[in-house]
Scaffold this motif. Sequence first.
Motif, PDB file in Angstrom:
ATOM      1  N   ASP A   1      39.716  20.339  33.233  1.00  0.00           N
ATOM      2  CA  ASP A   1      38.290  20.120  32.978  1.00  0.00           C
ATOM      3  C   ASP A   1      37.958  18.655  32.743  1.00  0.00           C
ATOM      4  O   ASP A   1      36.826  18.233  32.961  1.00  0.00           O
ATOM      5  N   SER A   2      38.933  17.869  32.286  1.00  0.00           N
ATOM      6  CA  SER A   2      38.692  16.440  32.037  1.00  0.00           C
ATOM      7  C   SER A   2      39.234  15.617  33.194  1.00  0.00           C
ATOM      8  O   SER A   2      40.080  14.735  33.026  1.00  0.00           O
ATOM      9  N   TYR A   3      38.767  15.908  34.383  1.00  0.00           N
ATOM     10  CA  TYR A   3      39.299  15.285  35.584  1.00  0.00           C
ATOM     11  C   TYR A   3      38.791  13.847  35.743  1.00  0.00           C
ATOM     12  O   TYR A   3      37.767  13.456  35.167  1.00  0.00           O
TER      13      TYR A   3
ATOM     14  N   GLU B   1      28.236  19.153  34.731  1.00  0.00           N
ATOM     15  CA  GLU B   1      29.337  19.879  34.097  1.00  0.00           C
ATOM     16  C   GLU B   1      28.939  20.469  32.749  1.00  0.00           C
ATOM     17  O   GLU B   1      29.458  21.508  32.336  1.00  0.00           O
ATOM     18  N   VAL B   2      28.013  19.837  32.034  1.00  0.00           N
ATOM     19  CA  VAL B   2      27.597  20.342  30.724  1.00  0.00           C
ATOM     20  C   VAL B   2      26.993  21.736  30.866  1.00  0.00           C
ATOM     21  O   VAL B   2      27.353  22.681  30.137  1.00  0.00           O
ATOM     22  N   HIS B   3      26.080  21.878  31.825  1.00  0.00           N
ATOM     23  CA  HIS B   3      25.436  23.178  32.008  1.00  0.00           C
ATOM     24  C   HIS B   3      26.405  24.204  32.593  1.00  0.00           C
ATOM     25  O   HIS B   3      26.312  25.398  32.274  1.00  0.00           O
ATOM     26  N   LEU B   4      27.331  23.769  33.433  1.00  0.00           N
ATOM     27  CA  LEU B   4      28.298  24.712  33.990  1.00  0.00           C
ATOM     28  C   LEU B   4      29.233  25.235  32.898  1.00  0.00           C
ATOM     29  O   LEU B   4      29.547  26.437  32.860  1.00  0.00           O
TER      30      LEU B   4
ATOM     31  N   PRO C   1      33.055  14.778  41.958  1.00  0.00           N
ATOM     32  CA  PRO C   1      33.228  13.742  40.932  1.00  0.00           C
ATOM     33  C   PRO C   1      32.641  12.413  41.388  1.00  0.00           C
ATOM     34  O   PRO C   1      32.181  12.273  42.528  1.00  0.00           O
ATOM     35  N   TYR C   2      32.657  11.438  40.493  1.00  0.00           N
ATOM     36  CA  TYR C   2      32.346  10.070  40.901  1.00  0.00           C
ATOM     37  C   TYR C   2      33.448   9.575  41.835  1.00  0.00           C
ATOM     38  O   TYR C   2      34.588  10.058  41.799  1.00  0.00           O
TER      39      TYR C   2
ATOM     40  N   VAL D   1      34.715   1.861  38.853  1.00  0.00           N
ATOM     41  CA  VAL D   1      35.838   2.767  39.118  1.00  0.00           C
ATOM     42  C   VAL D   1      36.851   2.714  37.981  1.00  0.00           C
ATOM     43  O   VAL D   1      37.393   3.747  37.565  1.00  0.00           O
ATOM     44  N   LEU D   2      37.104   1.543  37.432  1.00  0.00           N
ATOM     45  CA  LEU D   2      38.055   1.426  36.325  1.00  0.00           C
ATOM     46  C   LEU D   2      37.607   2.259  35.125  1.00  0.00           C
ATOM     47  O   LEU D   2      38.442   2.821  34.401  1.00  0.00           O
ATOM     48  N   THR D   3      36.289   2.349  34.904  1.00  0.00           N
ATOM     49  CA  THR D   3      35.798   3.142  33.775  1.00  0.00           C
ATOM     50  C   THR D   3      36.002   4.637  33.977  1.00  0.00           C
ATOM     51  O   THR D   3      35.907   5.406  33.011  1.00  0.00           O
ATOM     52  N   ARG D   4      36.282   5.074  35.200  1.00  0.00           N
ATOM     53  CA  ARG D   4      36.397   6.499  35.511  1.00  0.00           C
ATOM     54  C   ARG D   4      37.829   7.012  35.524  1.00  0.00           C
ATOM     55  O   ARG D   4      38.054   8.223  35.618  1.00  0.00           O
ATOM     56  N   LEU D   5      38.788   6.104  35.468  1.00  0.00           N
ATOM     57  CA  LEU D   5      40.187   6.501  35.590  1.00  0.00           C
ATOM     58  C   LEU D   5      40.759   6.925  34.240  1.00  0.00           C
ATOM     59  O   LEU D   5      40.304   6.472  33.187  1.00  0.00           O
ATOM     60  N   ARG D   6      41.764   7.775  34.284  1.00  0.00           N
ATOM     61  CA  ARG D   6      42.494   8.142  33.067  1.00  0.00           C
ATOM     62  C   ARG D   6      43.984   8.065  33.349  1.00  0.00           C
ATOM     63  O   ARG D   6      44.423   8.128  34.500  1.00  0.00           O
TER      64      ARG D   6
END
Length: 737
Positions: free
Chosen positions: A493-495, A366-369, A391-392, A428-433
């Motif tokens: 963008d912050s999915y 995503e950084v380069h995109l 995504p993860y 997975v818990l670290t990836r949730l918002r």
Amino acid sequence: MVEIRDELQGIGEAIQARFESQKRVLSFQEYVELVFAHPERHTRDAARYLRDCLDYYGAYEVERAGVPMQRWRVFDLAFRASTGERGRSDHLVGHEPIQQAFYRALTNFVREGRANRLVLMHGPNGSAKSTFSQCLMRGLEAYSGTDEGALYRFSWIFPRGRDGKSIGFGSLDEVARTGGYAHLPDAQIDAKLTSELREHPLHLLPVTERRRLLGDAKSPNRPPEWIWSGLLSQKNQRVFDALLTAYRGNLARVLDHVRVERYYISRHYRVGAVTIGPEMAVDASERQITADHTLSALPASLAALTLFEPYGELVDAAGGVVEYSDLLKRPLDAWKYLLLAIEHGEVSLPMSNLALNSVMVASSNEVHLRAFREHHDYNSFRGRLQLIRVPYLLDYRQEQGIYDAQIVPQVTCHVAPHTTYVVALWAVLTRLRRAQPDQFANATLGRVAADLAPLEKAELYASGAVPPRLSSDDARELSAGVLEVLREGAAGDSYEGLDGASPREIRGILLDAANEPKHDCLSPLAVLEAVDSFCQRNDFDFLRQTADRGYYDHRGFVRLVRSCWLDRVDHEVRVATGLIDETQYLDLFARYVTHVSFWLKGEKVRNPITGKDQEPDSDLMEGVESTLGVERSAREFRNDLISAIAAHAIDHPGTRPDPAKLFPRHLERLREAYYEEKRDQVATILRDVLSLVDDAPVPEARAERARATLERFRTTFGYETSSVKVTLGELVKQRYT
């Protein structure tokens, strides 16, 4: 020695039989007969071929977060058994939405007649973008070995003359009259020119005549543009024209020089499956071949030609898939030519144009995109890119599948039950918002979703389970709105799945924990210790996030996951001790529902023992409600209970309601009540089991039950002595002291 010779002879005969059955070498006429027999199979471009490969291995339905989705077997590497592959399973775990998006892109290519976009798969590092492409390539390899996936190219054959020295060019010998030179043995061939681009044999026919032939073949669909209007490469066209001139326009004599050969896609040999790294290199070029020794033997009309052959990655990938790994790490000028190549379907080379017949897949983080989107040329490229986000994973059960398949087989020590579960859940818990309520059209759903704790959201994504704490109305809204919650998480963008622990880091954590000398096995406890140490590092962006109502609290997740692990062990203890029958509270709740139903209708209940009708059992109903902690009026609670069952019957006609899904909170309370009554006995049994493991004495009156419990842990749940000691020791320490 005789046996070995016989064995080798048998192998040779089998290979020869397989060679002949696969129609490896054909004359042009024999190939056209194949086209007429299977027009759809032999008139495909790369996009249609790849889609047919996915269809050949098929798809099936899976349930993700309670939502049915389609999954293609290619990504399971379903063909491995037939191809004899062995070793570590590196299939694609999860990512069904990505598979569907890619299949839709292929279908659009087929409808439009060619692959006119570059499929750019973007997502965080380690999200399986490369695994996706590798599964596609491996599927193509296997498919090209089947009858349905047979692929053919052609070569020019020039035989020796009758004197054994001069080339047989222009003579009307017996070979030419009986089908050309396609089946000549190599000893009778002086020169052979191959088609590096693996051009379709039908390209040897002029376009007008080719279209008429394809019409006669009665294919149910019009062939793709590559077949319908494609032209020979410059080299093959020059050879064709020279032969046609030499034979004074006799096309049959020209085609006598054509050998049609079957070929197979291969990653190893870079045939139809090529990965291009982010190096600054040209992907295709051409070189002169006139000086080749083989060509020096050609007749003057051909030997005098200046012929060029294309080469490079795009040439190697012809007819299949080319993957641009980390495409956006390349300077834009190094691949800017792809803009015109994708638009026009060809690449301009110094001496000719290279027609493209491959599906182009690229990957980027995503950084380069994001940086590319800021470039002034981005809008020029956007119309030729098919963006697919990768995504993860957000389902810890799928995440666990990665480590069960790829890490556990590599670990030499015993791996305790639930080891990969705890690390997958933490990842997975670290990836949730946290959900944003204003992003939902349904205000109630937005409120409920925003109020979900991280663990509750993880369980929702894994199985569609709603938190037992919710009211019936809120639970119903959330259960029906799982897709909306998923879409909200994927928006912007912050999915969800953009950041958090990568599977690459998790693999390292597992392997480090397995090598820790103080542990006799790889256990959840050892892994959680390694995760806790990992959280104290400061070299990962996601570890520096600020906690948001429980989200991004990565060290707190370690404690949470430890509790979830002990809950699972506690359940195993209930089964292994034999003190608690899981069906007891289920039967009790079923009887309660029956009596409530009859009570609300004012009817009597038939006693299954006496066979007589009697009033609903008020003691039974009040006892259950007391255990459940019902604080409102009994009538109101009972009405809501039966209404929930009726609503389920309306929404799922003909389906028997599952109390565990309809009333998980009630059943959990009954379960805990049963368990609490036996708590002291369970604690005693656990201590006795630990004594057995340590070879310490156990009172004879309790030894038999302790031995039976230990045996159930081994046979039913897969523990060994080392993991029993670690697991039950931690459970007793945390919950039974």
